[in-house]
Structures are given as structure tokens and as C-alpha cells.
Motif scaffolding. Structure first.
Motif, mmCIF file in Angstrom:
data_model
loop_
_atom_site.group_PDB
_atom_site.id
_atom_site.type_symbol
_atom_site.label_atom_id
_atom_site.label_comp_id
_atom_site.label_asym_id
_atom_site.label_seq_id
_atom_site.Cartn_x
_atom_site.Cartn_y
_atom_site.Cartn_z
ATOM 1 N N PRO A 155 0.806 -1.226 0.000
ATOM 2 C CA PRO A 155 0.000 0.000 0.000
ATOM 3 C C PRO A 155 0.840 1.278 0.000
ATOM 4 C CG PRO A 155 -0.903 -1.582 1.553
ATOM 5 C CD PRO A 155 0.424 -2.122 1.111
ATOM 6 N N HIS A 205 1.825 1.905 -3.504
ATOM 7 C CA HIS A 205 0.655 2.409 -4.225
ATOM 8 C C HIS A 205 0.505 3.916 -4.013
ATOM 9 C CE1 HIS A 205 -3.623 2.883 -5.314
ATOM 10 N NE2 HIS A 205 -3.472 1.770 -6.020
ATOM 11 N N GLN A 206 0.715 4.355 -2.775
ATOM 12 C CA GLN A 206 0.557 5.773 -2.442
ATOM 13 C C GLN A 206 1.670 6.625 -3.049
ATOM 14 O OE1 GLN A 206 0.341 6.470 1.763
ATOM 15 N NE2 GLN A 206 -0.363 8.571 1.552
ATOM 16 N N ARG A 241 -0.734 8.441 -10.575
ATOM 17 C CA ARG A 241 -1.975 7.747 -10.957
ATOM 18 C C ARG A 241 -1.761 6.828 -12.159
ATOM 19 N NH1 ARG A 241 -6.238 8.918 -14.367
ATOM 20 N NH2 ARG A 241 -5.304 10.928 -14.895
ATOM 21 N N PHE A 250 -0.840 -8.487 -5.325
ATOM 22 C CA PHE A 250 -0.862 -7.076 -5.713
ATOM 23 C C PHE A 250 -2.263 -6.608 -6.105
ATOM 24 C CE2 PHE A 250 3.625 -7.634 -5.587
ATOM 25 C CZ PHE A 250 4.130 -6.372 -5.319
ATOM 26 N N HIS A 264 -4.284 -5.043 -3.387
ATOM 27 C CA HIS A 264 -3.831 -3.719 -2.961
ATOM 28 C C HIS A 264 -3.980 -2.676 -4.071
ATOM 29 C CE1 HIS A 264 -2.404 -5.042 0.921
ATOM 30 N NE2 HIS A 264 -1.715 -6.015 0.361
ATOM 31 N N GLY A 265 -4.802 -2.977 -5.069
ATOM 32 C CA GLY A 265 -5.135 -1.973 -6.070
ATOM 33 C C GLY A 265 -4.208 -1.883 -7.257
ATOM 34 N N PHE A 266 -3.472 -2.950 -7.547
ATOM 35 C CA PHE A 266 -2.607 -2.985 -8.720
ATOM 36 C C PHE A 266 -3.156 -3.969 -9.759
ATOM 37 C CE2 PHE A 266 0.520 -1.347 -5.654
ATOM 38 C CZ PHE A 266 1.136 -0.355 -6.415
ATOM 39 N N LYS A 314 -1.599 1.020 -11.390
ATOM 40 C CA LYS A 314 -2.732 1.179 -10.488
ATOM 41 C C LYS A 314 -4.017 0.768 -11.212
ATOM 42 C CE LYS A 314 -1.141 4.797 -7.341
ATOM 43 N NZ LYS A 314 -1.455 6.095 -6.738
#
Length: 308
Positions: A192, A195-196, A200, A244, A247-249, A307
């Protein structure tokens, strides 16, 4: 015990911790998979387990955070020093010079222009040095103090000791982890954070060994890329994707690292027979890459995530 082939370092009694929950699926049920020896430092045996539910493999139990650093203290650990001796280390550096150029070409292609790149686990800074010369703005993170000192001197830039020290940093276009993810104990906290830190439309590149490869199956407990206990996890294409995704990938593509099969085979024949068998290393490396051209299971793979 000490031999002319392996330089064994004294390790103070390590405190071992046991993982009770699979980082990928959360299951608490594991099967024994393999017992491997640490040939680099301690000659201790460590167990690799496999999750019954999803097949994820991990070194379990493993040295805790206060003990693991001792297992990196070897002059043969080439990513943390620039002066390791011997034929295998020399081969590693020759190939590294070529792969650094190919990695730079890859991030240029993916981003379409020079931008901001963060290399997590940057070691002594070889990749970031290549990026800097290529016109990129560089950011590095390296937890090992000795390697970090070398990188800072080489790059004339501050290298952060951990991801928390990057809080508030402007998002980057590319994040790379070149054979680093397998060393990170807290995957579900770190991913995460990555990701941050990413723009974008940015790209995350993860390079890790593939424990489903031909050479892994051939060498079994002697496969050097298990590298216990430094490698805490042993990824495959089947297990890294859901890790992944949660976790938004999104996985876009995976690319082979063809030279890794030969380098790992050289180390593996040394572990298996007591000395490096160069002819066998070439034969197994070729066989592994040939099989991978059919199955996609290269000795090591680069995973391209974005992402979701």
C-alpha cells in the motif's frame, strides 16, 4: 565448520518468528515444501512452507527483525558491496552492466520520457546511477547502512533508510524493486505504501525469482535463488498476481530475465557439488530458458503493474 569453498560467518543465536497467516490469502494452514541450507553465511537449515489454500511459499519460521541483518554480512553478498571477488561475482557484474542499460531502456519506453524514479532496495546505487546519467530524477531507499553509504557517495544524493522516510514525497512515475520484494517481511504494509508513492498512471516494476521455473525444479533444495533465510518469500506468477491485486494494482505484463538462469545455475552447482560446474550451468540455464519460452516460467521475472 569452514572449508575452502564456503566462508562461514559466526551468527549469534537468532530469534526465529513463525508466520501464522498467509500474506496472500489469509489462510493459516501450511504444508512443508522444502528444507534448504544457508550456504552464504551460516550453513543453517531453514524450512520453506506452502500455503494449502493458494500455494504461496515462504520461509517459515524465519529470523526476526533483530536477527536477520546478521545473515547479510558476507563479502559475497554482491548487491551490498562493489568489491566482491571470484569468478561468479565477476560474471554478475559483467551481466549487470548490460542489464542496467536494458532496465533504463525499459523505463524510458514505459514512461515515454524521463521522469521521477524511486528504486526501493537500491543497494549500492548502480541502477540509480544509470538513471541519473539517463536524465531521470532519482530517489533511493536502502535499509542496509553500509550499502546506503556507498550509494550516497556514488550518487551525491540522500538515500532514505525506509519507506516511512519518504512520507510526503511527490509521487513518482516509476517505482522499481529489483530482487527486493522477497526480502521484505511486511508485504501487506509495504505494498500500500508503494501504491501511495506512485503517480496515478505510474508503473511498478517487480523483479523476483520464480520458484516454479525449470531450474528451481531441477536443483530443488540446492537452487540458489531460495537463498534462505534472506529470501523470506518465494514467488510464482500464480501467487504474486493476487497479492498485488488486493492492494489496487493490475498486472499488465511479465518479462523474462534470461541471464538469471545462468547465474543462479552457477551458484546452484556450487551448492550441489561443492564447486561450480560451468558447463552444467550453461546447459541448465539454456534448458530453463528454452522451457520458459513455452511456459513463461523463467528463472526470474519482471512483473509490470499499474494502479487498477
Amino acid at each position: 565448520m569452514k572449508s575452502e569453498l564456503f566462508c562461514v560467518y559466526t551468527i549469534q543465536t537468532a530469534v526465529l518468528e513463525t508466520i501464522t497467516e498467509c500474506p496472500v490469502c489469509g489462510s493459516s494452514h501450511f504444508n512443508p515444501f522444502l528444507v534448504c541450507k544457508d550456504y552464504l553465511v551460516s550453513l543453517q537449515n531453514f524450512t520453506i512452507q506452502e500455503c494449502q489454500a493458494c500455494g504461496f511459499r515462504l520461509t517459515n519460521p524465519r529470523p526476526d527483525a533483530n536477527s536477520i541483518g546478521s545473515y547479510y554480512k558476507s563479502e559475497d553478498y554482491v548487491s551490498h558491496n562493489d568489491e566482491g571477488k571470484g569468478v561468479i561475482n565477476m560474471a554478475y557484474r559483467i551481466v549487470r552492466n548490460y542489464t542496467l542499460d536494458s532496465k533504463l531502456r525499459l523505463i524510458n519506453k514505459l514512461n515515454g520520457r524521463q521522469g521521477r524514479v524511486l528504486d526501493v532496495g537500491c543497494g549500492t546505487g548502480a541502477f540509480l546511477e544509470s538513471c541519473k546519467k539517463g536524465g531521470w530524477q532519482i530517489i533511493g531507499m536502502e535499509p542496509d547502512r553500509d550499502a546506503r553509504t556507498i550509494a550516497q557517495k556514488k550518487l551525491e544524493a540522500e538515500i532514505k533508510p525506509n519507506l516511512n522516510a519518504l512520507t510526503g514525497t511527490k509521487p513518482v512515475d516509476i517505482i522499481t524493486l529489483w530482487h527486493v520484494l522477497e526480502h521484505i517481511p511486511n508485504l501487506n504494509e509495504v505494498i500500500p505504501q508503494l501504491h501511495q508513492l506512485l503517480e496515478r498512471k505510474g508503473t511498478l516494476l517487480i523483479a523476483v525469482p520464480n520458484s516454479d521455473s525449470y531450474d528451481a525444479q531441477y536443483f530443488k533444495e540446492f537452487w540458489a535463488a531460495y537463498d534462505v533465510p534472506r529470501h523470506l518469500y518465494h514467488f510464482t506468477p500464480t501467487t504474486i498476481k493476487p497479492l498485488f491485486e488486493k492492494h489496487g494494482f493490475k498486472l499488465v505484463e511479465k518479462k523474462p530475465m534470461v541471464f538469471d538462469a545462468f547465474y543462479i545455475a552457477m551458484l546452484s552447482t556450487r551448492y550441489q557439488g561443492g564447486k561450480t560446474d560451468y558447463l552444467k550451468s550453461v546447459r541448465i540455464g539454456l534448458a530453463s530458458n528454452t522451457e520458459a519460452s513455452r511456459t513463461g516460467n523463467s528463472s526470474s521475472l519482471i512483473y509490470q503493474f499499474i494502479k487498477a
